[in-house]
Motif scaffolding. Structure first.
Motif, mmCIF file in Angstrom:
data_model
loop_
_atom_site.group_PDB
_atom_site.id
_atom_site.type_symbol
_atom_site.label_atom_id
_atom_site.label_comp_id
_atom_site.label_asym_id
_atom_site.label_seq_id
_atom_site.Cartn_x
_atom_site.Cartn_y
_atom_site.Cartn_z
ATOM 1 N N PHE A 183 0.858 -1.183 0.000
ATOM 2 C CA PHE A 183 0.000 0.000 0.000
ATOM 3 C C PHE A 183 0.897 1.238 0.000
ATOM 4 O O PHE A 183 1.843 1.322 0.789
ATOM 5 N N LEU A 184 0.610 2.158 -0.886
ATOM 6 C CA LEU A 184 1.343 3.416 -0.948
ATOM 7 C C LEU A 184 0.392 4.522 -0.534
ATOM 8 O O LEU A 184 -0.585 4.809 -1.230
ATOM 9 N N ASP A 185 0.657 5.101 0.632
ATOM 10 C CA ASP A 185 -0.245 6.097 1.220
ATOM 11 C C ASP A 185 -1.692 5.597 1.249
ATOM 12 O O ASP A 185 -2.637 6.310 0.894
ATOM 13 N N GLY A 186 -1.845 4.356 1.660
ATOM 14 C CA GLY A 186 -3.171 3.785 1.845
ATOM 15 C C GLY A 186 -3.807 3.191 0.613
ATOM 16 O O GLY A 186 -4.879 2.578 0.697
ATOM 17 N N LYS A 187 -3.168 3.346 -0.544
ATOM 18 C CA LYS A 187 -3.713 2.802 -1.795
ATOM 19 C C LYS A 187 -2.916 1.568 -2.205
ATOM 20 O O LYS A 187 -1.689 1.609 -2.269
ATOM 21 N N LYS A 188 -3.640 0.495 -2.501
ATOM 22 C CA LYS A 188 -2.963 -0.725 -2.913
ATOM 23 C C LYS A 188 -2.269 -0.509 -4.253
ATOM 24 O O LYS A 188 -2.844 0.065 -5.177
ATOM 25 N N ILE A 189 -1.027 -0.948 -4.337
ATOM 26 C CA ILE A 189 -0.263 -0.811 -5.577
ATOM 27 C C ILE A 189 0.246 -2.182 -6.012
ATOM 28 O O ILE A 189 0.400 -3.098 -5.197
ATOM 29 N N GLN A 190 0.515 -2.303 -7.269
ATOM 30 C CA GLN A 190 1.067 -3.543 -7.828
ATOM 31 C C GLN A 190 2.216 -3.186 -8.758
ATOM 32 O O GLN A 190 1.993 -2.787 -9.903
ATOM 33 N N PRO A 191 3.463 -3.269 -8.265
ATOM 34 C CA PRO A 191 4.606 -2.977 -9.140
ATOM 35 C C PRO A 191 4.566 -3.884 -10.371
ATOM 36 O O PRO A 191 4.188 -5.056 -10.284
ATOM 37 N N ALA A 192 4.951 -3.333 -11.505
ATOM 38 C CA ALA A 192 4.890 -4.087 -12.761
ATOM 39 C C ALA A 192 5.853 -5.268 -12.769
ATOM 40 O O ALA A 192 5.634 -6.258 -13.471
ATOM 41 N N GLY A 193 6.922 -5.163 -12.004
ATOM 42 C CA GLY A 193 7.907 -6.241 -11.982
ATOM 43 C C GLY A 193 8.738 -6.196 -10.721
ATOM 44 O O GLY A 193 8.435 -5.457 -9.774
ATOM 45 N N LEU A 194 9.792 -6.988 -10.707
ATOM 46 C CA LEU A 194 10.668 -7.097 -9.541
ATOM 47 C C LEU A 194 11.915 -6.240 -9.712
ATOM 48 O O LEU A 194 13.028 -6.756 -9.860
ATOM 49 N N SER A 195 11.737 -4.933 -9.714
ATOM 50 C CA SER A 195 12.901 -4.062 -9.846
ATOM 51 C C SER A 195 12.673 -2.758 -9.097
ATOM 52 O O SER A 195 11.532 -2.365 -8.834
ATOM 53 N N LEU A 196 13.765 -2.099 -8.775
ATOM 54 C CA LEU A 196 13.700 -0.801 -8.127
ATOM 55 C C LEU A 196 12.970 0.199 -9.009
ATOM 56 O O LEU A 196 12.173 1.019 -8.532
ATOM 57 N N ASP A 197 13.204 0.115 -10.304
ATOM 58 C CA ASP A 197 12.564 1.039 -11.245
ATOM 59 C C ASP A 197 11.038 0.877 -11.234
ATOM 60 O O ASP A 197 10.305 1.856 -11.336
ATOM 61 N N ASP A 198 10.565 -0.348 -11.083
ATOM 62 C CA ASP A 198 9.129 -0.599 -11.049
ATOM 63 C C ASP A 198 8.485 0.098 -9.846
ATOM 64 O O ASP A 198 7.382 0.640 -9.942
ATOM 65 N N PHE A 199 9.171 0.069 -8.716
ATOM 66 C CA PHE A 199 8.660 0.763 -7.533
ATOM 67 C C PHE A 199 8.779 2.275 -7.692
ATOM 68 O O PHE A 199 7.886 3.024 -7.288
ATOM 69 N N SER A 200 9.884 2.721 -8.287
ATOM 70 C CA SER A 200 10.108 4.159 -8.443
ATOM 71 C C SER A 200 9.030 4.808 -9.306
ATOM 72 O O SER A 200 8.628 5.953 -9.064
ATOM 73 N N LYS A 201 8.559 4.079 -10.294
ATOM 74 C CA LYS A 201 7.508 4.610 -11.169
ATOM 75 C C LYS A 201 6.209 4.882 -10.406
ATOM 76 O O LYS A 201 5.378 5.676 -10.845
ATOM 77 N N LEU A 202 6.040 4.224 -9.275
ATOM 78 C CA LEU A 202 4.859 4.436 -8.445
ATOM 79 C C LEU A 202 5.126 5.435 -7.324
ATOM 80 O O LEU A 202 4.261 6.247 -6.977
ATOM 81 N N ILE A 203 6.328 5.386 -6.771
ATOM 82 C CA ILE A 203 6.664 6.232 -5.627
ATOM 83 C C ILE A 203 6.947 7.673 -6.036
ATOM 84 O O ILE A 203 6.512 8.623 -5.373
ATOM 85 N N ASP A 204 7.679 7.873 -7.135
ATOM 86 C CA ASP A 204 8.053 9.232 -7.556
ATOM 87 C C ASP A 204 6.846 10.138 -7.780
ATOM 88 O O ASP A 204 6.837 11.285 -7.312
ATOM 89 N N PRO A 205 5.799 9.688 -8.484
ATOM 90 C CA PRO A 205 4.616 10.546 -8.652
ATOM 91 C C PRO A 205 3.935 10.869 -7.326
ATOM 92 O O PRO A 205 3.404 11.979 -7.155
ATOM 93 N N GLU A 206 3.961 9.943 -6.397
ATOM 94 C CA GLU A 206 3.341 10.190 -5.085
ATOM 95 C C GLU A 206 4.115 11.248 -4.323
ATOM 96 O O GLU A 206 3.531 12.131 -3.686
ATOM 97 N N ILE A 207 5.436 11.185 -4.401
ATOM 98 C CA ILE A 207 6.270 12.205 -3.741
ATOM 99 C C ILE A 207 6.029 13.567 -4.385
ATOM 100 O O ILE A 207 5.885 14.581 -3.698
ATOM 101 N N ALA A 208 5.973 13.585 -5.723
ATOM 102 C CA ALA A 208 5.745 14.843 -6.449
ATOM 103 C C ALA A 208 4.382 15.439 -6.067
ATOM 104 O O ALA A 208 4.258 16.657 -5.888
ATOM 105 N N ALA A 209 3.389 14.592 -5.930
ATOM 106 C CA ALA A 209 2.047 15.079 -5.573
ATOM 107 C C ALA A 209 2.042 15.672 -4.168
ATOM 108 O O ALA A 209 1.386 16.695 -3.922
ATOM 109 N N LYS A 210 2.767 15.041 -3.259
ATOM 110 C CA LYS A 210 2.843 15.552 -1.892
ATOM 111 C C LYS A 210 3.560 16.896 -1.857
ATOM 112 O O LYS A 210 3.196 17.785 -1.066
ATOM 113 N N GLN A 211 4.576 17.054 -2.690
ATOM 114 C CA GLN A 211 5.339 18.300 -2.687
ATOM 115 C C GLN A 211 4.512 19.474 -3.210
ATOM 116 O O GLN A 211 4.769 20.623 -2.890
ATOM 117 N N LYS A 212 3.512 19.160 -4.049
ATOM 118 C CA LYS A 212 2.649 20.220 -4.595
ATOM 119 C C LYS A 212 1.584 20.675 -3.598
ATOM 120 O O LYS A 212 0.991 21.728 -3.769
#
Length: 213
Positions: A183-212
């Motif tokens: 769960f990312l900030d309470g929302k269930k997420i499903q990384p596309a694969g088993l890599s750091l990049d797969d998680f980053s694609k989900l985490i980076d937009p969430e961080i950007a949204a929080k900064q706004k």
């Protein structure tokens, strides 16, 4: 002795026996679980973003995700909180509950994350063992824990209640029990694969949204 005397004795025995049965039943009544879900958290969380994993230490998929999650935590150490909660799948993983107990018992001596990591790193060594608890005691010793206390805590109702509180918290999400579940900030997420990049694609937009905000 007359029949009236024996009748009185019989009544006394029945009443006394009833009291014993009631007390025995009452003694076995389960206590209410007042334990709260665990709060095992890594990272500083400066961006106000929290990634939660509900995991099962015996789950092979959790084992595959483990090194990737470690990379995520390292990369986002300053920005996010990473939280782990117990979700042992008891019907399919016979040693999952014992492993969760081991981690929570280690937490009582300040070594949760060390035991958490050791359980995943050595998953194949204990997953199908008939003496997993003995293996976990060896891990506790290698971590410098008081093994006697560790064994007592691992077998305690308190630790059991803590794990059940995590399971109850997951059930409140309304999701089907499967591991790992993120769960990312309470929302269930499903990384596309088993890599750091797969998680980053989900985490980076969430961080950007929080900064706004």
């Amino acid at each position: 002795m007359n029949k009236s005397f024996w009748a009185i004795i019989a009544v006394i025995v029945i009443v006394f026996g009833g009291i014993l049965i009631f007390n025995k039943h009452d003694a076995k009544a389960p206590a209410s679980n007042s334990a709260k879900p665990t709060q095992h958290i890594e990272g500083q969380g400066k961006a106000g973003v929290t990634l939660v994993e509900y995991g099962d230490y015996q789950c092979p998929f959790c084992g595959e995700f483990f090194p990737v999650v470690k990379e995520v935590v390292d990369k986002y150490q300053d920005q996010i909180h990473f939280q782990f909660r117990n979700l042992p799948l008891l019907q399919v993983h016979r040693n999952a509950m014992a492993a969760a107990r081991a981690a929570e018992a280690a937490d009582m001596q300040g070594k949760f994350w060390q035991m958490h990591d050791m359980l995943y790193q050595n998953q194949t060594s204990w997953a199908e063992s008939n003496s997993a608890s003995s293996i976990f005691e060896q891990y506790a010793g290698s971590l410098g824990l008081n093994v006697t206390k560790f064994k007592q805590d691992a077998a305690s109702s308190h630790v059991n209640d803590i794990i059940n509180a995590d399971i109850a918290a997951f059930n409140q999400t309304g999701n089907e029990m499967s591991t790992p579940t993120f769960f990312l900030d309470g929302k269930k997420i499903q990384p596309a694969g088993l890599s750091l990049d797969d998680f980053s694609k989900l985490i980076d937009p969430e961080i950007a949204a929080k900064q706004k905000q």
